[in-house]
Design a protein around this motif. Structure first.
Motif, PDB file in Angstrom:
ATOM      1  N   HIS A 137      -3.847  -2.532  -2.712  1.00 46.15           N
ATOM      2  CA  HIS A 137      -2.531  -3.849  -2.661  1.00 46.15           C
ATOM      3  C   HIS A 137      -2.598  -4.336  -1.672  1.00 46.15           C
ATOM      4  O   HIS A 137      -1.013  -5.298  -1.868  1.00 46.15           O
ATOM      5  N   SER A 147       0.960  -0.832   0.302  1.00 49.29           N
ATOM      6  CA  SER A 147       0.037  -0.169  -0.036  1.00 49.29           C
ATOM      7  C   SER A 147       0.847   1.553  -0.243  1.00 49.29           C
ATOM      8  O   SER A 147       0.336   2.099  -0.750  1.00 49.29           O
ATOM      9  N   ALA A 155       0.711  -3.688  -6.142  1.00 49.74           N
ATOM     10  CA  ALA A 155       0.264  -5.027  -6.136  1.00 49.74           C
ATOM     11  C   ALA A 155       1.425  -5.997  -6.142  1.00 49.74           C
ATOM     12  O   ALA A 155       1.622  -6.054  -7.297  1.00 49.74           O
TER      13      ALA A 155
END
Length: 290
Positions: A176, A128, A133
């Motif tokens: 993410h 994040s 990702a």
């Protein structure tokens, strides 16, 4: 280090300030994290101070920072500095590094150099904060070299206090850090040793599923007081995942003193308690008895 004299191995602590006084986060994000953990105004310890803290408690700590310069524009604390400081306190500190996946080939070369020349024992990712990702192919060359080097990759999972309450969350995207994105990594790099950091709210069941299904996926229990652990996490830690769950505090925002006091109140089998506090981490990190 002599493991017989070690009470516990904390696999999740942060280097928040460099020797020069440079912080690991921008002032805005650091303040948001402090507010989230209700530790506003706490003093950021240096790495030597962290060593003294853990030595006094007869504990070992894994130490890392986060390289998120691509997403945040904030330069990280150099991994080489973290490794050098940990080497000076090798009786209690184990260095992990953080390489921003956005660094591409330069990051891959840096990862190899950090292990082979600086004694780094693993790598920390904060998807994040770093703005990627985990299943994005941009990170795959980095995973490949980490797997080849035989050291663990630790992924932040779940919500984060960094950016909490800041306009737009400081640009930090929580999605993410869904542990299901790490499941793809565990498939594509089957020999990569992976740690899912934290109780993974709001994806706790997903984290348990991945750790149960993939042989080399572990869970660390950092970032939360054990009194707030979801019951299913405690049940799995006590049974199916008893060999794959690790003690982590998130020091300095959560101290091992507080974490261990609350952990003592959980209904954990005595033989499992020792696995979580020390034995599982010692095996995962390849720590000997000398």
């Amino acid at each position: 280090m002599d493991l017989d004299d070690v009470v516990a191995i904390d696999v999740h602590t942060h280097a928040e300030v460099s020797a020069s006084g440079h912080g690991s986060l921008s002032p805005e994000l650091l303040a948001a994290s402090a507010d989230h953990f209700r530790v506003r105004g706490h003093r950021q310890p240096t790495i030597p101070e962290t060593a003294a803290y853990y030595r006094e408690r007869r504990m070992v700590a894994v130490v890392f920072t986060v390289d998120a310069e691509h997403a945040t524009g904030h330069p990280p604390i150099p991994d080489e500095e973290v490794a050098r400081a940990c080497a000076e306190h090798a009786d209690v500190l184990i260095p992990f590094a953080s390489v921003d996946p956005w660094r591409g080939r330069a990051g891959v070369r840096a990862a190899r150099r950090l292990v082979e020349e600086h004694g780094v024992r693993g790598f920390k990712f904060h998807p994040s904060l770093q703005g990627f990702a985990p299943d994005d192919r941009l990170a795959y060359p980095l995973y490949e070299v980490i797997q080849e080097l035989g050291v663990p990759a630790l992924f932040h999972t779940g919500q984060t206090g960094i950016g909490a309450g800041v306009r737009g969350g400081g640009g930090i995207r929580l999605r993410h850090s869904d542990p299901m994105l790490v499941d793809d990594v565990a498939v594509d790099f089957p020999d990569l040793r992976i740690i899912l950091a934290h109780p993974s709210f709001p994806w706790q069941d997903e984290a348990l599923a991945v750790a149960t299904h993939k042989p080399h996926v572990h869970i660390d229990l950092s970032g939360w007081s054990p009194r707030y652990f979801p019951p299913r996490l405690v049940r799995y830690a006590n049974t199916l995942l008893q060999d794959k769950v690790l003690f982590g505090s998130d020091y300095p925002v959560i101290t091992p003193d507080r974490w261990l006091a609350d952990f003592a109140e959980l209904d954990i089998k005595p033989e499992v308690r020792s696995k979580i506090l020390k034995d599982n981490a010692a095996r995962l990190l390849g720590l000997g008895g000398d």
